[in-house]
Design an enzyme around this catalytic site. Sequence first.
Site, PDB file in Angstrom:
ATOM      1  N   THR A  96       0.856  -1.180   0.000  1.00 45.90           N
ATOM      2  CA  THR A  96       0.000   0.000   0.000  1.00 45.90           C
ATOM      3  C   THR A  96       0.890   1.227   0.000  1.00 45.90           C
ATOM      4  OG1 THR A  96      -1.879  -1.022   1.068  1.00 45.90           O
ATOM      5  CG2 THR A  96      -1.651   1.352   1.339  1.00 45.90           C
ATOM      6  N   LYS A 171      -8.049   2.570  -3.424  1.00 46.89           N
ATOM      7  CA  LYS A 171      -7.931   2.095  -2.044  1.00 46.89           C
ATOM      8  C   LYS A 171      -8.236   3.219  -1.055  1.00 46.89           C
ATOM      9  CE  LYS A 171      -5.594  -0.440   1.358  1.00 46.89           C
ATOM     10  NZ  LYS A 171      -4.544  -1.313   1.827  1.00 46.89           N
ATOM     11  N   LYS A 239      -4.940   9.136   8.737  1.00 47.20           N
ATOM     12  CA  LYS A 239      -4.063   9.528   7.626  1.00 47.20           C
ATOM     13  C   LYS A 239      -4.790   9.353   6.291  1.00 47.20           C
ATOM     14  CE  LYS A 239      -1.520   6.691   5.773  1.00 47.20           C
ATOM     15  NZ  LYS A 239      -0.759   5.478   5.638  1.00 47.20           N
TER      16      LYS A 239
END
Lengths: 287, 287, 287, 287
Positions: A96, A171, A239
């Site tokens: 990621t 994502k 985040k």
Amino acid sequence: METYGFLGLGIMGSAMAKNLIKAGFKVKVWNRSQAKCEEFAALGAAVAATPAEVTSSCAITIAMLADPAAAREVCFGPQGALEGIGAGRGYVDMSTVDAATAQEISTAVTAKGGRFLEAPVSGSKKPAEDGTLIILAAGDHGLFDKTMPLFEKMGKKSLFLGDVGRGAEMKLIVNMVMGGMMTIFCEGLALAEKAGLASADLLDVLDSGALANPMFKLKGAQMTQGMFDPAFPLKHMQKDMRLAVALGDALNQPLASAAAANESFKRAKGMGLADRDFCAVLKAITS
Amino acid sequence: METYGFLGLGIMGSAMAKNLIKAGFKVKVWNRSQAKCEEFAALGAAVAATPAEVTSSCAITIAMLADPAAAREVCFGPQGALEGIGAGRGYVDMSTVDAATAQEISTAVTAKGGRFLEAPVSGSKKPAEDGTLIILAAGDHGLFDKTMPLFEKMGKKSLFLGDVGRGAEMKLIVNMVMGGMMTIFCEGLALAEKAGLASADLLDVLDSGALANPMFKLKGAQMTQGMFDPAFPLKHMQKDMRLAVALGDALNQPLASAAAANESFKRAKGMGLADRDFCAVLKAITS
Amino acid sequence: METYGFLGLGIMGSAMAKNLIKAGFKVKVWNRSQAKCEEFAALGAAVAATPAEVTSSCAITIAMLADPAAAREVCFGPQGALEGIGAGRGYVDMSTVDAATAQEISTAVTAKGGRFLEAPVSGSKKPAEDGTLIILAAGDHGLFDKTMPLFEKMGKKSLFLGDVGRGAEMKLIVNMVMGGMMTIFCEGLALAEKAGLASADLLDVLDSGALANPMFKLKGAQMTQGMFDPAFPLKHMQKDMRLAVALGDALNQPLASAAAANESFKRAKGMGLADRDFCAVLKAITS
Amino acid sequence: METYGFLGLGIMGSAMAKNLIKAGFKVKVWNRSQAKCEEFAALGAAVAATPAEVTSSCAITIAMLADPAAAREVCFGPQGALEGIGAGRGYVDMSTVDAATAQEISTAVTAKGGRFLEAPVSGSKKPAEDGTLIILAAGDHGLFDKTMPLFEKMGKKSLFLGDVGRGAEMKLIVNMVMGGMMTIFCEGLALAEKAGLASADLLDVLDSGALANPMFKLKGAQMTQGMFDPAFPLKHMQKDMRLAVALGDALNQPLASAAAANESFKRAKGMGLADRDFCAVLKAITS
């Protein structure tokens, strides 16, 4: 028979690599800590001493690293993956990372004649073990097709989303929706409690109708018991909310709900809950 | 054999009453427009000319009216349900009304020696027909138990939530969560589109993971086709968001996400979308 | 020489009535507690035993009551102001009431042939004493003109805003702007502190530029010393924010900033700060 | 007599440098476009061909550049300011730059034995001409003291705020408060209009009480006339709101009002108003 490279044998990577081996693929692995590799040698995997050794000997190498910093280090570091990349070799980064990191690795790989695919996943430890991840791929379409037989053993669904960067963005958007759903869920739980309604009843009603979803079911049960052990740490969710709001900024898309949710996650972080599960945002809403 | 009263044969009430008849219960019906009653006579139901005629001859009468105004009129109007209530007679109001209306009817019914249960439902036309509603009951617990055999034919789940008013509040909270989920879902769709991602891909990913829920699946497909035919009109959702925020106000519970969502529904209302489906809030977010 | 009626000698009313007497007007006063009237008798005012006695003997009567409940009681109660209203008599209600209460009193007064003006004020104790209130009048324009000589002694500015209800709405909007300014001011103070900047420096900079305003100057000094003695209680500000958001709802005007501010005031209320000054919302933002 | 350096003669810089000359200081100027320098030569200023020529010959050099990119270029570019910096020479950067840029320039200057002060200003063209800027300095306190005689001719107030970076942060916080005040002001104007109240009346009331401030007075008059000529472009305000929210993120300070305001500015940007004045956010709120 083809050998496939696999870099990174952490919680996610090791579960994914095992599914490949179990399915009969020949795999050559590398991991920062070599101890982890022995377990794979026992399973029949070849073991390499450096990332470059893997990429220089496999037509397709998959990377599954912890974060953007690790993804960069393994690619660009000394004897890193990039050194072994040559004409036509494929590099599939399933870590990621942000769109910028994906872009940078892509540029470097293709500059050496290689092919690049970013392929972050939706899902954590359990789906990784069960081979039911959702794979969000973007970049080289031909490489996507060639990697499909492997994706099919690691995930239950694989989407090709376009140019490099689209995978990371998809994502981010999914996580934004997740964070927004969690905050309104917490507000519902908080309001129910203040109104004298049992949390269990609200969970029951929500789980019986059109809003029923695995997250409410799983997390709801934990939250009402005050269990906030981190499956997805709150600081990472915050985040992602921040990055999603920033993406909206770059694209001129107002995101009032996401922005409000972000502030709740921020409050939770300020309360010392950064390392608890993201559902601990409940505490910021009830306090 | 016991005869049960049923007041109100609109879209919801008529589907619910039919499920009772189909299950073998003897039912006496009343409806404002008598024409509707003929269909039920043909099914074997007794037909009454006034609400009072029903309540004075049945031990338990169910009411399913369109809104608080209709619920009051049928109860308090001339020859209304209240006139027929006597000692021990049960009145089960399944209409969606506010806590204050439920309380007022409850007080009047019990003052005449009757028993009262509010029992609003979660679910609309299809679950009413399928007998899969979720019934949110509150008030007289003994009446709840006695009505259970009927609830079991109309719903798949019946909860008893406490004092009169709790049923209305539970429904409000569920709708608040629904509205919040819808706005973050729309923000995700809007952001995906701006980022060049296909809506179908986002829907696919959301439907494959921990966030998968029937609402996203059903509404998502409609929204991407620009279909906003009203199943649950946007103005009703906005009203519920407003009432939920006001409930939070009364109970000192901050609801930042709900408040932000409310403003988006308000914007949509101002754009002339009040009578479209509540998922039309998408237009307020993308415009 | 004309005698003017004055009902209500609380903190605000007594300051305002004194300014009228000081300016040479003949005044007939009434107050719920008669003790307060003696002070005015000593200043030369006539004293009445009931509101009706005032309205039946004065061409224009001003009312300045604590809240909507008191305004209604003094108007509609036994021997209330309404009883003394006859053809052509003017009733000027300067209490802060909602638009509905103003409308109800207006309807009753005009039904008896009287004339009505709502005239809530912006400003509290100090401006009342100094005769520098801002008067937000609406209703009977002729009565506004006739009352102007009195308004000029009580306020520094008097606006006629249209039909009854507009005065209450203008006051609500001003308070909404005040509440919104206060929350962003608190967020600035909180952020400065977290960044290691001295509050005094931020106050100094704000007070030196285009944002300088008396509220920041006055409240800022108090807030940094942790002084939250109530000049305008937080619960009243939260109520006004809620009513403003509801007015936006009724008029289809999204108010995202006001809604967010409302949630901060709600949080403060939930922290037990309801009776502190509205600037105590700082605590909800820093905690 | 000491000669002071001045780099950058744009709208702001040229007004500021003129005030220094007018006050009797000897000044050596440099500007990217030399044409602009001639005007200053006529006023008695020395003219340099490069930034390095200025810094190598003056004990204190002031820079006032358009943005962070220009500030870096003038400092780090060929024959840039940094080349002329030697032991004890002071560099005072009054450009508006982010904390990171200020820090980078500071590190480079001090590494060469020089002294550094960041000193962004609050206020635009008019205050620059009038010598009434507010100077937000941070870094080398001794250099601040030595520059004070010049600051006194350019500004009406100069604050020393601590370590390098604090100046940029103070400016960000002030702009955040400005943006928040503007959105609640716009919401008030929008609500007043929907309620049938005249904008002029609301402006009048606001300008008469505790909320009165120069921004509402100046911008309000323009806004009600639909004048959105850019004094401070909306895109810059939105950027500052975004950076302030991000600063809150870094410091765990929730900023719900600022976040909501940011979304309104984002909406306005999406409507094509990026280059209009920031008060054009009104259009995003009324549409």
